[in-house]
Motif scaffolding. Structure first.
Motif, short mmCIF file in Angstrom:
data_model
loop_
_atom_site.label_atom_id
_atom_site.label_comp_id
_atom_site.label_asym_id
_atom_site.label_seq_id
_atom_site.Cartn_x
_atom_site.Cartn_y
_atom_site.Cartn_z
N LEU A 155 0.90 -1.07 -0.07
CA LEU A 155 -0.10 -0.16 -0.02
C LEU A 155 0.90 1.37 -0.08
N VAL A 156 0.57 2.14 -0.90
CA VAL A 156 1.19 3.36 -0.95
C VAL A 156 0.18 4.53 -0.57
N ILE A 157 0.44 5.17 0.74
CA ILE A 157 -0.69 5.85 1.47
C ILE A 157 0.00 7.23 1.63
N THR A 158 -0.63 8.21 1.18
CA THR A 158 -0.42 9.77 1.77
C THR A 158 -1.08 10.01 3.17
N GLN A 159 -0.36 10.49 3.75
CA GLN A 159 -0.71 10.95 5.09
C GLN A 159 -0.40 12.48 5.39
N SER A 160 -0.84 12.94 6.42
CA SER A 160 -0.36 14.59 6.91
C SER A 160 -0.59 14.57 8.31
N PHE A 188 3.36 12.99 4.19
CA PHE A 188 4.15 11.99 4.16
C PHE A 188 3.67 11.06 2.89
N VAL A 189 4.46 10.03 2.48
CA VAL A 189 4.08 8.95 1.63
C VAL A 189 4.47 7.82 2.38
N VAL A 190 3.56 7.08 2.68
CA VAL A 190 4.21 5.90 3.71
C VAL A 190 3.77 4.42 3.20
N ILE A 191 4.76 3.68 2.75
CA ILE A 191 4.72 2.52 2.00
C ILE A 191 4.49 1.29 3.09
N TYR A 192 3.50 0.48 2.83
CA TYR A 192 3.17 -0.59 3.78
C TYR A 192 3.13 -1.78 3.10
N GLN A 193 3.60 -2.87 3.50
CA GLN A 193 3.54 -4.14 3.17
C GLN A 193 2.99 -5.17 4.18
#
Length: 253
Positions: free
Chosen positions: A208-213, A244-249
Motif C-alpha cells: 500500500l502506498v498511502i499519503t498521510q498528513s 508523508f508518503v508511507v509504504i506498507y507491506q
C-alpha cells in the motif's frame, strides 16, 4: 455544502450569510493563488501600471490579454465552485499574463527615471530588481530534501518491489508517477481508503502506498486499527515534515 456551512459553522441565526461567505472565501482563495503563482511584486507592478499599460501595449494585443484574463478567471471560478479545489496549474495562465503586465510597468518605471531622475524611483527600481534577482537565485538553487518526496517514494518502490507484487495507491498523482493504470482522479483520499476497506478490495494488494498528513491524524489511526496486517516499511516526507508518503507491506500474522 453551503447548507453544511450554515448549520455547522454559522448557526441558524447567520444561515443567510452562508452563500455570500462561501463566495468571499472562493474569491480570497483565487486572489491568494494568483499572488502565490505570480509573485507579490509582479501583482503589485501589474496593478500599479494598469492605466499606463493601456497606452504602452498595442490596443489589439491588450484586448487579447484582457480576454485571456477573463477566460482564466472564469475557468478558476468554475473549478473552485464545482470541486472546492483550485490546483496551481489552473492559475498559471493568469499568472503569466500578470507577469507580462508587470514587465511593461517595470520598463516604464525605468524610462521615467531616465527622463526625470528621482531618489524614490531609483530605490524602488533597485529594490524590485534585487527581489527579482533573489527569486531567480532561489529557483535555480538545489531543492531542499523532500521537495520531490512523492517521486522519491515511487523510485524507491520500483526497486523494492522487484517481484511486481500488487500495489494500491490512494493518490492519483502518485499513481501517475508510478505509471500505474489510470482509473480516474480522486479529490478525497480518505474516502478512497474507507471505501476499499469497506468492500475489502484493499486486501488484494501486497503493498500500500498511502499519503498521510499531520494535519489529518485520523488516517494514521485508521491504518493501525483497520489494517494491522500491513506494516510500514518506508516513509518519505516533504520539506516541512508535515506530509508523508508511507509504504506498507502485508505480512502474514
Amino acid at each position: 455544502r453551503a447548507d453544511i456551512m450554515s448549520n455547522a459553522v454559522l448557526g441558524k441565526y447567520l444561515a443567510e450569510f452562508a452563500v455570500p461567505g462561501l463566495l468571499l472565501t472562493f474569491i480570497y482563495a483565487m486572489i491568494t493563488k494568483v499572488i502565490s503563482a505570480s509573485g507579490a511584486i509582479n501583482v503589485a507592478l501589474a496593478a500599479y501600471g494598469y492605466k499606463s499599460n493601456q497606452q504602452l501595449i498595442n490596443c489589439q494585443v491588450s484586448r487579447v490579454l484582457y480576454a485571456a484574463v477573463l477566460i482564466s478567471l472564469l475557468n478558476m471560478a468554475l473549478i473552485i465552485t464545482k470541486v472546492f479545489v483550485l490546483s496551481g496549474r489552473y492559475v498559471l495562465a493568469l499568472a503569466w499574463i500578470v507577469m507580462i503586465f508587470a514587465t511593461f510597468t517595470l520598463a516604464e518605471l525605468i524610462r521615467t527615471y531616465r527622463d526625470n531622475p528621482q531618489r524614490t524611483i531609483k530605490w524602488l527600481i533597485i529594490a524590485i530588481l534585487a527581489f527579482l534577482t533573489l527569486s531567480l537565485v532561489k529557483n535555480v538553487l538545489p531543492k531542499k530534501e523532500g521537495y520531490n518526496y512523492q517521486q522519491n517514494a515511487v523510485v524507491w518502490l520500483a526497486k523494492y518491489n522487484s517481484a511486481n507484487k500488487a500495489v494500491f495507491y490512494d493518490d492519483s498523482r502518485i499513481k501517475y508517477f508510478a505509471g500505474a493504470q489510470f482509473t480516474g482522479t480522486w479529490s478525497d483520499n480518505d474516502s478512497v481508503i474507507k471505501q476499499v476497506i469497506a468492500d475489502r478490495s484493499i486486501y488484494q494488494n501486497d503493498i500500500l502506498v498511502i499519503t498521510q498528513s499531520l494535519k489529518y491524524p485520523d488516517k494514521f489511526m485508521l491504518m493501525a486499527e483497520k489494517l494491522p496486517e500491513y506494516q510500514e516499511v518506508k516513509r518519505f516526507s516533504d520539506t516541512k515534515k508535515k506530509k508523508f508518503v508511507v509504504i506498507y507491506q502485508k505480512f502474514s500474522p
